[in-house]
Design a protein around this motif. Structure first.
Motif, PDB file in Angstrom:
ATOM      1  N   PRO A 212       0.825  -1.215   0.000  1.00 14.87           N
ATOM      2  CA  PRO A 212       0.000   0.000   0.000  1.00 14.87           C
ATOM      3  C   PRO A 212       0.858   1.263   0.000  1.00 14.87           C
ATOM      4  CG  PRO A 212      -0.676  -1.528   1.740  1.00 14.87           C
ATOM      5  CD  PRO A 212       0.635  -2.012   1.213  1.00 14.87           C
ATOM      6  N   MET A 213       0.324   2.319  -0.597  1.00 12.09           N
ATOM      7  CA  MET A 213       1.043   3.581  -0.641  1.00 12.09           C
ATOM      8  C   MET A 213       1.283   4.138   0.760  1.00 12.09           C
ATOM      9  SD  MET A 213       0.120   7.195  -2.527  1.00 12.09           S
ATOM     10  CE  MET A 213      -0.241   6.482  -4.122  1.00 12.09           C
ATOM     11  N   ILE A 214       0.353   3.889   1.677  1.00  7.65           N
ATOM     12  CA  ILE A 214       0.505   4.408   3.037  1.00  7.65           C
ATOM     13  C   ILE A 214       1.725   3.787   3.726  1.00  7.65           C
ATOM     14  CG2 ILE A 214      -1.033   2.683   4.096  1.00  7.65           C
ATOM     15  CD1 ILE A 214      -2.034   4.910   5.935  1.00  7.65           C
ATOM     16  N   VAL A 215       1.993   2.519   3.422  1.00 10.41           N
ATOM     17  CA  VAL A 215       3.169   1.835   3.971  1.00 10.41           C
ATOM     18  C   VAL A 215       4.441   2.393   3.327  1.00 10.41           C
ATOM     19  CG1 VAL A 215       4.347  -0.383   4.235  1.00 10.41           C
ATOM     20  CG2 VAL A 215       1.862  -0.237   4.502  1.00 10.41           C
ATOM     21  N   GLN A 216       4.388   2.601   2.023  1.00 10.60           N
ATOM     22  CA  GLN A 216       5.549   3.154   1.320  1.00 10.60           C
ATOM     23  C   GLN A 216       5.901   4.545   1.848  1.00 10.60           C
ATOM     24  OE1 GLN A 216       4.287   3.039  -2.769  1.00 10.60           O
ATOM     25  NE2 GLN A 216       3.827   0.849  -2.682  1.00 10.60           N
ATOM     26  N   ALA A 217       4.880   5.387   2.049  1.00 12.69           N
ATOM     27  CA  ALA A 217       5.117   6.742   2.557  1.00 12.69           C
ATOM     28  C   ALA A 217       5.728   6.700   3.951  1.00 12.69           C
ATOM     29  CB  ALA A 217       3.808   7.536   2.569  1.00 12.69           C
ATOM     30  N   SER A 218       5.203   5.840   4.811  1.00  8.94           N
ATOM     31  CA  SER A 218       5.735   5.714   6.172  1.00  8.94           C
ATOM     32  C   SER A 218       7.166   5.198   6.150  1.00  8.94           C
ATOM     33  CB  SER A 218       4.845   4.774   6.996  1.00  8.94           C
ATOM     34  OG  SER A 218       3.520   5.257   7.082  1.00  8.94           O
ATOM     35  N   PHE A 219       7.439   4.252   5.256  1.00  8.61           N
ATOM     36  CA  PHE A 219       8.778   3.670   5.161  1.00  8.61           C
ATOM     37  C   PHE A 219       9.815   4.716   4.779  1.00  8.61           C
ATOM     38  CE2 PHE A 219      12.088   1.704   2.524  1.00  8.61           C
ATOM     39  CZ  PHE A 219      12.599   0.762   3.406  1.00  8.61           C
ATOM     40  N   PHE A 220       9.524   5.491   3.739  1.00 10.26           N
ATOM     41  CA  PHE A 220      10.512   6.460   3.250  1.00 10.26           C
ATOM     42  C   PHE A 220      10.634   7.676   4.173  1.00 10.26           C
ATOM     43  CE2 PHE A 220       9.744   4.320  -0.878  1.00 10.26           C
ATOM     44  CZ  PHE A 220      11.057   4.020  -1.189  1.00 10.26           C
ATOM     45  N   TRP A 221       9.513   8.078   4.822  1.00 11.13           N
ATOM     46  CA  TRP A 221       9.591   9.277   5.665  1.00 11.13           C
ATOM     47  C   TRP A 221      10.099   8.961   7.065  1.00 11.13           C
ATOM     48  CZ3 TRP A 221      10.484  14.058   5.683  1.00 11.13           C
ATOM     49  CH2 TRP A 221      10.186  14.861   6.787  1.00 11.13           C
ATOM     50  N   TYR A 222       9.443   8.015   7.738  1.00 10.42           N
ATOM     51  CA  TYR A 222       9.842   7.712   9.109  1.00 10.42           C
ATOM     52  C   TYR A 222      11.103   6.865   9.168  1.00 10.42           C
ATOM     53  CZ  TYR A 222       5.235   9.527  10.255  1.00 10.42           C
ATOM     54  OH  TYR A 222       4.142  10.343  10.383  1.00 10.42           O
ATOM     55  N   GLY A 223      11.377   6.136   8.095  1.00  5.98           N
ATOM     56  CA  GLY A 223      12.587   5.330   8.074  1.00  5.98           C
ATOM     57  C   GLY A 223      13.821   6.099   7.670  1.00  5.98           C
ATOM     58  N   PHE A 224      13.663   7.023   6.685  1.00  2.00           N
ATOM     59  CA  PHE A 224      14.829   7.727   6.146  1.00  2.00           C
ATOM     60  C   PHE A 224      14.706   9.250   6.229  1.00  2.00           C
ATOM     61  CE2 PHE A 224      14.488   3.664   3.908  1.00  2.00           C
ATOM     62  CZ  PHE A 224      15.742   3.126   4.130  1.00  2.00           C
ATOM     63  N   GLY A 225      13.509   9.763   6.505  1.00  2.55           N
ATOM     64  CA  GLY A 225      13.331  11.218   6.513  1.00  2.55           C
ATOM     65  C   GLY A 225      13.680  11.812   5.161  1.00  2.55           C
ATOM     66  N   LEU A 226      13.245  11.153   4.109  1.00  3.10           N
ATOM     67  CA  LEU A 226      13.672  11.482   2.752  1.00  3.10           C
ATOM     68  C   LEU A 226      13.414  12.942   2.404  1.00  3.10           C
ATOM     69  CD1 LEU A 226      14.990   9.599   0.683  1.00  3.10           C
ATOM     70  CD2 LEU A 226      12.774   9.399  -0.436  1.00  3.10           C
ATOM     71  N   PHE A 227      14.429  13.632   1.899  1.00  2.00           N
ATOM     72  CA  PHE A 227      14.389  15.035   1.461  1.00  2.00           C
ATOM     73  C   PHE A 227      14.198  16.023   2.616  1.00  2.00           C
ATOM     74  CE2 PHE A 227      12.523  12.660  -2.198  1.00  2.00           C
ATOM     75  CZ  PHE A 227      13.620  12.781  -3.038  1.00  2.00           C
ATOM     76  N   GLY A 228      14.002  15.518   3.820  1.00  2.00           N
ATOM     77  CA  GLY A 228      13.827  16.411   4.967  1.00  2.00           C
ATOM     78  C   GLY A 228      12.531  17.188   4.957  1.00  2.00           C
ATOM     79  N   ASP A 229      11.623  16.834   4.061  1.00  2.00           N
ATOM     80  CA  ASP A 229      10.342  17.530   3.937  1.00  2.00           C
ATOM     81  C   ASP A 229       9.283  16.502   3.557  1.00  2.00           C
ATOM     82  OD1 ASP A 229       8.083  18.972   2.961  1.00  2.00           O
ATOM     83  OD2 ASP A 229       9.358  20.725   2.614  1.00  2.00           O
ATOM     84  N   PRO A 230       8.217  16.365   4.365  1.00  2.00           N
ATOM     85  CA  PRO A 230       7.210  15.352   4.051  1.00  2.00           C
ATOM     86  C   PRO A 230       6.518  15.570   2.711  1.00  2.00           C
ATOM     87  CG  PRO A 230       6.462  16.809   5.818  1.00  2.00           C
ATOM     88  CD  PRO A 230       7.905  17.087   5.600  1.00  2.00           C
TER      89      PRO A 230
END
Length: 368
Positions: A212-230
């Motif tokens: 699911p996209m919700i899992v992907q978003a959580s993975f990249f943001w909470y796991g890596f803090g990608l780009f430093g901006d949600p």
């Protein structure tokens, strides 16, 4: 905040010496109100007769709020006990209409200090409370928070549109990679590269279509803090997720083209790249446009899951508004109607384009 202090006599007394620390009280449990909180008044409030032993006189020239002439006594809790003080009641005699919502007023305060009379003016605002009935509450919510709904809808459209466009570009590459098959005439290194391309594209599509996209978003943001901006992280996720779905759409479009067209292109002296660019891709993309347009509509709805990483798109703006006045039904009705308006309008535009281009509409289900 004190707007102005005007001594009525000619004595040159500095404003700082004459200023008082005003403190008012709400009629709800006698809670204290600083002057800055006068900008959000929706119930009666009390004005103390004395501050620091100085007697104050009040006046509000308004059809919506008036200072009562009679004094009342309220009890304030101190560190040791309770203290009774005399106050004037600033009474709301008429609420603003649903359409007007906010009414400004000026609280005039006069007092004497060292035989000099001073006048202060504080700016305030009466804010209409949300009506109890459902229809009135819905209209109130739409008018009062219209700007927030608009900002959320705009962010939703931008996320969906850019995510679909970027995903389309990535999908072209993925579709080509997945269609790579080793030929008997290929050199060994070319066979290996084609095999790697095919496996990578298949793995990518399986991974992003299978989670699911919700899992992907959580993975990249909470796991890596990608780009430093949600926001940018969310845009990145939408693009990658969309690419997986459009890649399969394009692959089907490419494979639906008759092989005879490729053979005819080769007969005219075109190489493989020229055949794909000038013959196969234009037809495949045209045939896939209805499904790609539907994927854009799907993304408008599916961006709601990005609220999990703190992006204030339309759905999350609705959640924020419900936290302001705790009336969820009216808010989510408005959010649903905005989503319906966006998807219906875009679908009608896409249908018009399909008719103009003589395309066969292709329906796809939500990617999430």
């Amino acid at each position: 905040m004190i707007v102005q202090i005007i001594p009525r006599q000619s004595q040159n007394i500095q404003a700082e010496q004459a200023s008082l620390n005003y403190l008012f009280y709400s009629s709800y449990k006698n809670q204290s109100l600083s002057p800055s909180r006068l900008n959000n008044i929706n119930i009666d409030f009390f004005l103390p007769k004395y501050i620091d032993g100085i007697e104050l006189n009040y006046n509000i020239d308004s059809d919506y709020i008036q200072v009562q002439d009679s004094l009342e006594t309220i009890s304030l809790r101190t560190s040791e006990s309770y203290e009774n003080i005399e106050v004037y009641r600033a009474k709301i005699i008429k609420e603003p209409s649903v359409w007007k919502q906010n009414i400004e007023f000026t609280l005039q305060i006069s007092y004497e200090l060292d035989q000099v009379t001073y006048e202060d003016k504080l700016q305030g605002q009466i804010v209409k409370t949300i009506p109890d009935d459902f229809l009135g509450g819905t209209i109130y919510t739409l008018i009062r928070y219209g700007q927030m709904f608009f900002e959320g809808a705009l962010k939703t459209i931008v996320l969906a549109l850019i995510g679909t466009l970027v995903g389309f570009v990535l999908a072209l590459i993925l579709a080509i990679m997945k269609l790579q098959k080793a030929d008997t005439h290929d050199k060994k290194i070319m066979k290996i590269l084609k095999e790697i391309s095919n496996k990578f594209a298949s793995l990518y599509i399986t991974l992003f279509r299978g989670t699911p996209m919700i899992v992907q978003a959580s993975f990249f943001w909470y796991g890596f803090g990608l780009f430093g901006d949600p926001y940018y992280c969310g845009l990145f996720v939408v693009s990658l997720n969309t690419a997986a779905y459009i890649a399969e759409i394009l692959r089907g479009g490419i494979q639906s083209i008759d092989k005879g067209q490729s053979e005819a292109a080769y007969a005219f002296g075109m190489n493989h790249l020229q055949t794909m660019v000038y013959v196969i891709f234009p037809q495949a993309i045209k045939n896939s446009l209805p499904a790609i347009g539907n994927e854009f509509i799907v993304n408008i709805k599916d961006t709601a899951v990005l609220s999990v990483i703190g992006i204030f798109e339309l759905f999350n703006q609705g959640r924020k508004i419900t936290g302001m006045h705790y009336r969820q039904l009216e808010v989510y009705l408005i959010v649903a109607l905005i989503y319906l308006f966006l998807t219906y309008t875009i679908s009608q535009v896409l249908k018009h384009v399909e008719i103009k281009m003589n395309l066969q509409p292709l329906e796809i289900t939500s990617s999430n």
